[in-house]
Write a protein that holds these residues in place. Structure first.
Motif, PDB file in Angstrom:
ATOM      1  N   MET A 158       0.810  -1.213   0.000  1.00 28.56           N
ATOM      2  CA  MET A 158       0.000   0.000   0.000  1.00 28.56           C
ATOM      3  C   MET A 158       0.850   1.273   0.000  1.00 28.56           C
ATOM      4  SD  MET A 158      -3.317   0.336   2.422  1.00 28.56           S
ATOM      5  CE  MET A 158      -2.721   1.414   3.690  1.00 28.56           C
ATOM      6  N   VAL A 159       1.977   1.254   0.716  1.00 32.42           N
ATOM      7  CA  VAL A 159       2.766   2.484   0.878  1.00 32.42           C
ATOM      8  C   VAL A 159       3.989   2.577  -0.040  1.00 32.42           C
ATOM      9  CG1 VAL A 159       2.010   2.825   3.255  1.00 32.42           C
ATOM     10  CG2 VAL A 159       4.168   1.633   2.823  1.00 32.42           C
ATOM     11  N   ARG A 160       4.233   1.567  -0.823  1.00 31.98           N
ATOM     12  CA  ARG A 160       5.386   1.628  -1.732  1.00 31.98           C
ATOM     13  C   ARG A 160       5.289   2.868  -2.617  1.00 31.98           C
ATOM     14  NH1 ARG A 160       8.191  -2.801  -0.972  1.00 31.98           N
ATOM     15  NH2 ARG A 160       7.105  -4.740  -0.579  1.00 31.98           N
ATOM     16  N   PRO A 161       6.398   3.587  -2.795  1.00 34.86           N
ATOM     17  CA  PRO A 161       6.370   4.778  -3.651  1.00 34.86           C
ATOM     18  C   PRO A 161       5.889   4.475  -5.070  1.00 34.86           C
ATOM     19  CG  PRO A 161       8.403   4.717  -2.397  1.00 34.86           C
ATOM     20  CD  PRO A 161       7.702   3.407  -2.159  1.00 34.86           C
ATOM     21  N   GLN A 162       6.151   3.258  -5.567  1.00 38.91           N
ATOM     22  CA  GLN A 162       5.748   2.882  -6.917  1.00 38.91           C
ATOM     23  C   GLN A 162       4.225   2.729  -7.037  1.00 38.91           C
ATOM     24  OE1 GLN A 162       8.115   1.710  -4.853  1.00 38.91           O
ATOM     25  NE2 GLN A 162       8.992  -0.123  -5.741  1.00 38.91           N
ATOM     26  N   ASN A 163       3.560   2.519  -5.914  1.00 35.59           N
ATOM     27  CA  ASN A 163       2.107   2.383  -5.919  1.00 35.59           C
ATOM     28  C   ASN A 163       1.515   3.788  -6.002  1.00 35.59           C
ATOM     29  OD1 ASN A 163      -0.610   2.100  -5.368  1.00 35.59           O
ATOM     30  ND2 ASN A 163      -0.339   0.776  -3.596  1.00 35.59           N
ATOM     31  N   GLY A 164       1.113   4.179  -7.200  1.00 38.79           N
ATOM     32  CA  GLY A 164       0.601   5.530  -7.415  1.00 38.79           C
ATOM     33  C   GLY A 164      -0.810   5.751  -6.904  1.00 38.79           C
ATOM     34  N   LYS A 165      -1.438   4.697  -6.404  1.00 44.19           N
ATOM     35  CA  LYS A 165      -2.812   4.805  -5.921  1.00 44.19           C
ATOM     36  C   LYS A 165      -2.857   5.633  -4.629  1.00 44.19           C
ATOM     37  CE  LYS A 165      -6.765   1.933  -4.750  1.00 44.19           C
ATOM     38  NZ  LYS A 165      -7.177   0.611  -4.291  1.00 44.19           N
TER      39      LYS A 165
END
Length: 184
Positions: free
Chosen positions: A87-94
């Motif tokens: 959920m918090v990964r920088p790659q996760n743009g959501k």
């Protein structure tokens, strides 16, 4: 390089980025919001400060209670840890809605927010060093917004660092937008 060493390196990079990119900005730039709903640079950092105020002491207590010499260098992940990290990964743009008490929107913030962030990073660096003697797979950290759920020490350390990386990148995008607006 171990996971703890990687997290320590990332934390050091975040400290440098915040110092180099934000410390010299004036208050108007630090509080600039691209849109009324978005966060300013200081709001991004205040959000992280609020998490650090909870997780740094929780990690400190858990590491101290589980540093019996049974250090396990590799981290295994629970379903909760995997979900939280994804959920918090920088790659996760959501975009994710943050819990109300962790949302700094429209807070009156100043340079002390940056100083507090940097202090939390120093504390986190110390925790990452001390964690080298802890069982990283011990479920010992209650999740901030739902304390009945617990995450493992290692995955919580990783969650904290990755979450910080995400929001420092967000703050950098705000600075870029401000620079582009000023150049236009």
């Amino acid at each position: 390089m171990t996971t703890l060493e990687q997290l320590s390196q990332t934390t050091g990079n975040l400290q440098q980025t915040v110092t180099n990119e934000f410390a010299a900005l004036d208050l108007a730039a630090l509080n600039y919001k691209p849109t009324p709903e978005s966060w300013s640079i200081l709001e991004c950092l205040e959000h992280l400060n609020r998490y650090s105020r909870y997780y740094n002491p929780a990690l400190s207590n858990a590491i101290a209670a589980n540093s019996d010499g049974n250090y396990v260098p590799s981290i295994t992940y629970s379903w909760l840890g995997k979900k939280s990290l994804d959920m918090v990964r920088p790659q996760n743009g959501k975009k994710h809605k943050t819990v109300k008490h962790m949302n700094p929107a429209n807070s009156a913030l100043g340079p002390a927010t940056i100083e507090e962030f940097l202090k939390h990073q120093q504390d986190l660096q110390q925790l990452l060093q001390v964690a080298k003697s802890a069982n990283l797979n011990k479920k010992a950290i209650p999740v901030e917004f739902f304390k009945l759920l617990k995450m493992r020490i290692g995955e919580t350390l990783e969650f904290v660092v990755i979450h910080q990386e995400r929001h420092v990148q967000q703050a950098l995008r705000v600075k870029q937008e401000l620079s582009a607006k000023a150049a236009a």
